[in-house]
Design a protein around this motif. Structure first.
Motif, mmCIF file in Angstrom:
data_model
loop_
_atom_site.group_PDB
_atom_site.id
_atom_site.type_symbol
_atom_site.label_atom_id
_atom_site.label_comp_id
_atom_site.label_asym_id
_atom_site.label_seq_id
_atom_site.Cartn_x
_atom_site.Cartn_y
_atom_site.Cartn_z
ATOM 1 N N TRP A 1 0.854 -1.189 0.000
ATOM 2 C CA TRP A 1 0.000 0.000 0.000
ATOM 3 C C TRP A 1 0.891 1.240 0.000
ATOM 4 N N THR A 2 0.569 2.177 -0.889
ATOM 5 C CA THR A 2 1.338 3.416 -1.017
ATOM 6 C C THR A 2 0.486 4.581 -0.527
ATOM 7 N N ASP A 3 1.015 5.335 0.405
ATOM 8 C CA ASP A 3 0.287 6.486 0.934
ATOM 9 C C ASP A 3 0.469 7.656 -0.018
ATOM 10 N N LEU A 4 -0.633 8.056 -0.695
ATOM 11 C CA LEU A 4 -0.581 9.173 -1.634
ATOM 12 C C LEU A 4 -0.910 10.490 -0.967
ATOM 13 N N GLN A 5 -1.593 10.426 0.189
ATOM 14 C CA GLN A 5 -1.929 11.633 0.926
ATOM 15 C C GLN A 5 -2.102 11.253 2.385
ATOM 16 N N GLY A 6 -1.431 11.984 3.285
ATOM 17 C CA GLY A 6 -1.487 11.637 4.689
ATOM 18 C C GLY A 6 -0.680 10.384 4.990
ATOM 19 N N ALA A 7 -0.715 9.967 6.235
ATOM 20 C CA ALA A 7 0.009 8.777 6.676
ATOM 21 C C ALA A 7 -0.986 7.722 7.147
ATOM 22 N N TRP A 8 -0.742 6.454 6.751
ATOM 23 C CA TRP A 8 -1.625 5.354 7.080
ATOM 24 C C TRP A 8 -0.844 4.268 7.806
ATOM 25 N N VAL A 9 -1.571 3.419 8.522
ATOM 26 C CA VAL A 9 -0.947 2.315 9.220
ATOM 27 C C VAL A 9 -1.803 1.068 9.014
ATOM 28 N N THR A 10 -1.136 -0.080 8.867
ATOM 29 C CA THR A 10 -1.835 -1.363 8.827
ATOM 30 C C THR A 10 -1.801 -1.967 10.212
ATOM 31 N N ASP A 11 -2.963 -2.100 10.825
ATOM 32 C CA ASP A 11 -3.101 -2.633 12.179
ATOM 33 C C ASP A 11 -3.370 -4.134 12.067
ATOM 34 N N ARG A 12 -2.327 -4.938 12.261
ATOM 35 C CA ARG A 12 -2.467 -6.377 12.079
ATOM 36 C C ARG A 12 -3.153 -7.049 13.262
ATOM 37 N N GLU A 13 -3.293 -6.388 14.384
ATOM 38 C CA GLU A 13 -4.052 -6.949 15.500
ATOM 39 C C GLU A 13 -5.552 -6.779 15.271
ATOM 40 N N ARG A 14 -5.940 -5.610 14.756
ATOM 41 C CA ARG A 14 -7.359 -5.356 14.468
ATOM 42 C C ARG A 14 -7.727 -5.733 13.035
ATOM 43 N N HIS A 15 -6.747 -6.169 12.249
ATOM 44 C CA HIS A 15 -6.963 -6.581 10.854
ATOM 45 C C HIS A 15 -7.618 -5.455 10.046
ATOM 46 N N CYS A 16 -6.995 -4.280 10.094
ATOM 47 C CA CYS A 16 -7.564 -3.153 9.352
ATOM 48 C C CYS A 16 -6.441 -2.208 8.922
ATOM 49 N N ARG A 17 -6.807 -1.248 8.038
ATOM 50 C CA ARG A 17 -5.897 -0.171 7.652
ATOM 51 C C ARG A 17 -6.614 1.134 7.918
ATOM 52 N N ARG A 18 -5.896 2.105 8.497
ATOM 53 C CA ARG A 18 -6.526 3.349 8.928
ATOM 54 C C ARG A 18 -5.519 4.495 8.879
ATOM 55 N N PRO A 19 -6.034 5.753 8.797
ATOM 56 C CA PRO A 19 -5.134 6.916 8.831
ATOM 57 C C PRO A 19 -4.557 7.106 10.239
ATOM 58 N N LEU A 20 -3.366 7.679 10.283
ATOM 59 C CA LEU A 20 -2.756 7.973 11.586
ATOM 60 C C LEU A 20 -3.295 9.264 12.193
ATOM 61 N N ARG A 21 -3.681 10.218 11.336
ATOM 62 C CA ARG A 21 -4.117 11.524 11.834
ATOM 63 C C ARG A 21 -5.364 11.972 11.080
ATOM 64 N N ASP A 22 -6.049 12.967 11.640
ATOM 65 C CA ASP A 22 -7.175 13.577 10.953
ATOM 66 C C ASP A 22 -6.677 14.343 9.736
ATOM 67 N N GLY A 23 -7.558 14.545 8.790
ATOM 68 C CA GLY A 23 -7.207 15.265 7.568
ATOM 69 C C GLY A 23 -7.356 14.375 6.351
ATOM 70 N N GLU A 24 -7.357 14.976 5.168
ATOM 71 C CA GLU A 24 -7.532 14.230 3.922
ATOM 72 C C GLU A 24 -6.419 13.203 3.772
ATOM 73 N N SER A 25 -6.813 11.941 3.606
ATOM 74 C CA SER A 25 -5.841 10.849 3.530
ATOM 75 C C SER A 25 -6.267 9.888 2.431
ATOM 76 N N LEU A 26 -5.263 9.353 1.707
ATOM 77 C CA LEU A 26 -5.540 8.428 0.610
ATOM 78 C C LEU A 26 -4.386 7.453 0.495
ATOM 79 N N THR A 27 -4.714 6.156 0.411
ATOM 80 C CA THR A 27 -3.707 5.116 0.228
ATOM 81 C C THR A 27 -4.170 4.190 -0.881
ATOM 82 N N ALA A 28 -3.220 3.682 -1.692
ATOM 83 C CA ALA A 28 -3.576 2.907 -2.878
ATOM 84 C C ALA A 28 -2.706 1.668 -2.974
ATOM 85 N N ALA A 29 -3.226 0.654 -3.692
ATOM 86 C CA ALA A 29 -2.487 -0.585 -3.923
ATOM 87 C C ALA A 29 -3.018 -1.225 -5.195
#
Length: 748
Positions: free
Chosen positions: A32-60
């Protein structure tokens, strides 16, 4: 594996599916490539989410991905203006792509389709303040797909939007959010390989004029007027037409062809000096730019939601907003020649079309053997799909159909060895059924009672009946019968070969359900079945009744008096006619007196539902008395049958009796309300051929069973699967002092 855990498969159909799943435990889609903002893959919760508020976009995914659908479970935060979305055809370098977005708005959620072009955004479609709870439930699932210029997105099982755009056609999938509390789980990407529907028919069938009505594309159209044809199935939802353009020189004589889809017209005109075509108008308007289309190319006309789109290959040519909802398809040819319908391929997501040329994976056999079989004894080389059973072959759909429905069945009746050709005989259809009992829905009977009557039942009530008349325009021996059933609102109708057979109105229409094809004392042959419905879905198998074991036969000869209180055994009562017969059990929950009574359950719908009481002769020196307690619901239809002097005689209990002189009469005062009552019948009161019985009387056999009424034995008029009644304190005895009053104990 143990036998109880063994898996068995039958009637399997395998199809290739291109899909990737990302559960965020191990990389599947790719990095996954973060095109806007910063994202994290949470392998304990099995999800992907932004680290901070604001416009965020990630692609793969791949830059060459095209014609695909992306889905994801979205966890929605509380708070105004929170936004989450999915993207397709995304280009990381130019920031171009499409997205579906959910935005908290007032008391609901706004849904929109957006095109991003790197320098700005354009809203392609918008639904304001859809009434959805905020936060969305955990089960909420968002989706977005693009195929051949058509975008569809929204909530799975919720509001959706459709638009057509001729921009990007390939690129990565993306996740969008503006709040760190948004998270995405269970991302799936499935590739859409939409292809024209395949008509699976053996080649020799397509070359036979007798089978052109169901084995060719031309049979799907009906000539409604001069140079005007209607497609036989309606569209209750989305629909698609693929049209291989013909050469027009000498065929359409240089004149226009007009397709009408609902209220929208699409007009093609031949190009002068060649064999190609051009779009003259689309949805009442000329195209934005002229387009020449050579003969042999395939045009695709799609109605999806509120959008009508025309495309050639993967390129959209033109599109218009239209009215969503049901529609009909028709064709008008300005020239004299009939169009070549082999170039028209029509499909809808709300249709089921089965030619029974492959494994019958859409159907479940309830009764009989359904397999490849001959229709004509004089032409054994022709084989089709059909069913055979001593009484009533029945096959049910695995899909459940809701709302309005139109069904077309091409069928005939197998030629019999002794009687010869009996077609058509009882070519019957049930709709809105529960998948187990024909008496649960609408049952259309065509050429029933050995070609005497046509009937329509609503459950077990007769709604309409007409006299059978041999259909016109078809050979009874070699022809196929186009049995068409319609349920449109409150109106129901049956037509055969375009002739109206019967119609009725039901002010309280039944809800949707499954479809059954069945017959009575005949073997139906099915060539093709087509169903259009407002919606349909695969439904899980219907649970059936099961029997563990049959009761042991009596160890000693049976004589008079015969008394059974069912405390220790069933006595002479047996269920020897399985699977048609009843299932017998000693029951501790419903006994009239003492601890136990006899429970009688029908394992299958209809059938003979038989209980054998005596199967060896008993001689009565005096005319006996039959006495017993019973608890019987209204749907149980059984009578007593006694074999006297080598012939079966009927004694009425809960079922209607045949109008015959050799009946013995009926037990008086029977109440079928599911409560305990007492019944008694004195054979001294019986009549046989207008005369009283006389002693000594030899009862050769005694049974409780369903009368041989055709549609009762089929399960339409009663005795549904699982219906149960109870007996207790059963006696067949000689009369005693004080028996003068046959109802001395009354009905209790």
């Amino acid at each position: 594996a143990p036998e109880a855990l063994a898996a068995r498969f039958d009637d399997a159909e395998l199809r290739a599916a291109e899909e990737v799943r990302e559960d965020f435990t191990t990389p599947v889609i790719g990095k996954w490539t973060d095109l806007q903002g910063a994202w994290v893959t949470d392998r304990e919760r099995h999800c992907r989410r932004p680290l901070r508020d604001g416009e965020s976009l990630t692609a793969a995914g791949g830059a060459d991905w095209t014609d695909y659908r992306v889905e994801a479970d979205v966890t929605w935060p509380r708070g105004e203006d929170a936004q989450a979305g999915l993207g397709v055809c995304w280009d990381p370098a130019t920031r171009q792509g499409y997205s579906v977005r959910l935005t908290a708005a007032g008391t609901g959620v706004a849904v929109e389709l957006v095109c991003s072009d790197g320098g700005g955004e354009t809203t392609l479609a918008h639904l304001p303040e859809v009434l959805l709870p905020v936060p969305l439930p955990e089960a909420s699932r968002l989706f977005l797909s693009r195929s051949e210029g058509r975008l569809t997105g929204g909530l799975v099982n919720g509001p959706t939007l459709t638009a057509v755009h001729a921009g990007r056609d390939r690129g990565q999938c993306a996740l969008l959010a503006n709040d760190r509390r948004v998270s995405f789980e269970a991302v799936t990407v499935s590739f859409v390989r939409e292809a024209p529907p395949e008509l699976v028919v053996a080649e020799q069938f397509t070359q036979e004029a007798l089978m052109s009505g169901w084995a060719t594309r031309a049979g799907e159209w009906r000539k409604a007027a001069d140079r005007h044809w209607d497609y036989r199935l309606p569209f209750f939802g989305d629909g698609t037409l693929w049209w291989t353009l013909p050469r027009h020189a000498g065929e359409s004589r240089g004149e226009a062809l007009t397709l009408t889809f609902g209220k929208d017209d699409f007009v093609l005109r031949p190009q002068p000096g060649g064999d190609g075509w051009s779009v003259a108008s689309f949805c009442g308007k000329p195209p934005e730019r002229p387009t020449a289309i050579p003969a042999g190319d395939v045009l695709k006309l799609t109605r999806s939601g509120s959008v009508m789109a025309l495309s050639r290959g993967a390129a959209p040519l033109c599109w218009r907003e239209t009215e969503p909802g049901g529609a009909a398809l028709s064709l008008t040819a300005a020239g004299d020649a009939e169009p070549d319908f082999s170039g028209f391929l029509v499909a809808s997501t709300d249709w089921l079309d089965d030619t029974f040329s492959r494994a019958p994976v859409n159907w479940r056999v309830q009764r009989g053997v359904w397999d490849t079989m001959q229709r004509w004894t004089c032409g054994p080389s022709w084989s089709f799909f059909g069913g055979t059973h001593p009484v009533s072959p029945v096959i049910w759909s695995k899909h459940s159909f809701d709302g309005d429905l139109v069904l077309e069945l091409f069928a005939g009746t197998q030629m019999e060895q002794v009687e010869g050709d009996i077609t058509p005989t009882d070519l019957n259809v049930t709709i809105c059924g529960d998948g187990r009992d024909l008496g649960s829905g609408y049952s259309f009977v065509y050429a029933g009672m050995r070609q005497k009557a046509n009937r329509l039942y609503r459950r077990d009530k007769l709604l309409a009946e007409t006299e059978y008349k041999r259909p016109s325009r078809v050979s009874a021996h070699t022809g196929w019968f186009r049995v068409r059933v319609e349920k449109l609102g409150r109106e129901l109708s049956l037509t055969v070969n375009d002739d109206l057979v019967l119609r009725a109105t039901d002010d309280e229409p039944l809800p949707g359900g499954r479809i059954a094809f069945w017959s009575y004392l005949a073997s139906p042959i099915l060539a093709r079945a087509r169903v259009a419905a407002a919606s349909h879905r695969f439904a899980p198998p219907v649970a059936g009744e099961r029997a563990d074991s049959a009761p042991e036969p009596p160890s000693a000869p049976v004589g008079l008096p015969l008394k059974c209180d069912f405390e220790d055994s069933m006595g002479p009562f047996r269920d020897r006619n399985r699977p048609e017969g009843a299932d017998l059990r000693l029951d501790r929950t419903q006994a009239r007196a003492g601890d136990r009574c006899l429970r009688v359950t029908n394992l299958d719908s209809g059938g003979d539902f038989s209980v054998w009481i005596l199967d060896s002769p008993v001689v009565c020196n005096e005319l006996p008395v039959l006495s017993f307690d019973y608890c019987v619901p209204a749907e149980v239809k059984v009578n007593f049958y006694l074999r006297l002097q080598g012939r079966w005689r009927e004694l009425g209990f809960t079922a209607p009796m045949a109008d015959k002189a050799d009946n013995l009469g009926a037990i008086a005062g029977v109440v079928t309300d599911g409560e305990w009552h007492h019944a008694e019948f004195r054979f001294s009161e019986a009549r046989l051929n207008a005369s009283k019985l006389s002693a000594p009387l030899e009862i050769e056999a005694l049974a409780l069973t369903s009368p041989a009424e055709p549609y009762l034995r089929c399960g339409v008029l009663g005795n549904p699967a699982g219906c149960t009644y109870y007996l207790d304190n059963f006696e067949l005895r000689l009369p005693a002092a004080g028996d003068a009053d046959p109802n001395r104990r009354g009905a209790r």
